[in-house]
Design a protein around this motif. Structure first.
Motif, mmCIF file in Angstrom:
data_model
loop_
_atom_site.group_PDB
_atom_site.id
_atom_site.type_symbol
_atom_site.label_atom_id
_atom_site.label_comp_id
_atom_site.label_asym_id
_atom_site.label_seq_id
_atom_site.Cartn_x
_atom_site.Cartn_y
_atom_site.Cartn_z
ATOM 1 N N ARG A 1 54.887 9.625 45.650
ATOM 2 C CA ARG A 1 55.416 8.852 46.789
ATOM 3 C C ARG A 1 55.173 9.648 48.060
ATOM 4 O O ARG A 1 55.507 10.819 48.134
ATOM 5 N N ASN A 2 54.603 8.978 49.034
ATOM 6 C CA ASN A 2 54.404 9.608 50.324
ATOM 7 C C ASN A 2 55.725 9.520 51.092
ATOM 8 O O ASN A 2 56.196 8.416 51.377
ATOM 9 N N GLN B 1 48.313 4.857 45.923
ATOM 10 C CA GLN B 1 49.104 4.956 47.146
ATOM 11 C C GLN B 1 49.162 3.630 47.889
ATOM 12 O O GLN B 1 48.808 3.505 49.065
ATOM 13 N N LEU C 1 50.586 0.535 49.890
ATOM 14 C CA LEU C 1 51.535 0.424 50.993
ATOM 15 C C LEU C 1 51.535 -1.015 51.498
ATOM 16 O O LEU C 1 50.490 -1.500 51.943
ATOM 17 N N GLU D 1 44.585 11.232 47.293
ATOM 18 C CA GLU D 1 45.729 10.371 47.592
ATOM 19 C C GLU D 1 46.992 10.765 46.840
ATOM 20 O O GLU D 1 48.067 10.830 47.413
ATOM 21 N N ALA E 1 54.461 -0.439 48.614
ATOM 22 C CA ALA E 1 54.321 -0.188 47.177
ATOM 23 C C ALA E 1 54.450 -1.452 46.344
ATOM 24 O O ALA E 1 53.770 -1.624 45.339
ATOM 25 N N TRP F 1 42.052 7.827 55.436
ATOM 26 C CA TRP F 1 42.835 6.796 54.709
ATOM 27 C C TRP F 1 41.874 5.753 54.166
ATOM 28 O O TRP F 1 40.708 5.702 54.543
ATOM 29 N N SER G 1 55.189 7.601 54.702
ATOM 30 C CA SER G 1 54.806 6.188 54.786
ATOM 31 C C SER G 1 55.472 5.315 53.730
ATOM 32 O O SER G 1 55.559 4.113 53.883
ATOM 33 N N ALA H 1 54.078 5.023 50.777
ATOM 34 C CA ALA H 1 53.011 4.646 49.844
ATOM 35 C C ALA H 1 53.339 5.217 48.476
ATOM 36 O O ALA H 1 53.947 6.282 48.355
#
Length: 154
Positions: free
Chosen positions: A94-95, A105, A107, A86, A109, A153, A98, A100
């Motif tokens: 930080r994605n 991660q 979501l 992840e 945050a 996920w 998305s 996240a």
């Protein structure tokens, strides 16, 4: 007085021995100020201590939290695989797609706010929140890892 000299090269030990010879009575009083000229002291560099990476520090930080929950080392191994996938255990990860954030991660945050006001910067807060999320949603880190391995996920 016996001194153990570990982590020094031969030249370092010799230099240290030479410097010690300048000081009278190692176990007694220190030399008078200015008795040993500064140029008489060799430049001794202590051995480098291994520095942990952010990922390693955060992985070590998680161990007591798993123990508190009564989870085994096997559960830790699953958690390690999950969070390496992840975020690589980076508490600032930080994605970009998305949004996240953090080690688990999360979501959105901001959900981690429930674990502490310092959720953006504290690996401990993120770990606590992530373990709570895993417990409530999957039961154990291995169940969460199994879901992630199957679906991509968690």
């Amino acid at each position: 007085m016996d001194l153990k000299l570990t982590g020094l090269s031969r030249s370092g030990v010799a230099a240290l021995g030479s410097a010690a010879a300048l000081i009278t009575g190692l176990a007694g009083e220190p030399p008078a100020r200015g008795a040993v000229p500064a140029h008489a002291w060799p430049d001794i560099v202590p051995p480098r201590q291994p520095q942990l990476t952010v990922s390693e520090r955060n992985r070590v930080l998680a161990l007591p939290f798993l123990v508190e929950r009564g989870w085994s080392y096997r559960q830790y191994q699953c958690l390690d695989r999950l969070w390496m996938r992840e975020s690589s255990w980076n508490h600032r990860a930080r994605n970009p797609w998305s949004g996240a954030y953090g080690i688990p991660q999360a979501l959105p945050a901001g959900k981690m706010r429930t674990a502490g006001a310092d959720w953006r910067t504290s690996p401990a807060t993120q770990i606590k929140w992530g373990l709570g999320y895993i417990k409530s949603r999957y039961g154990t880190p291995c169940a969460a890892w199994g879901h992630s391995a199957a679906t991509g996920w968690y």
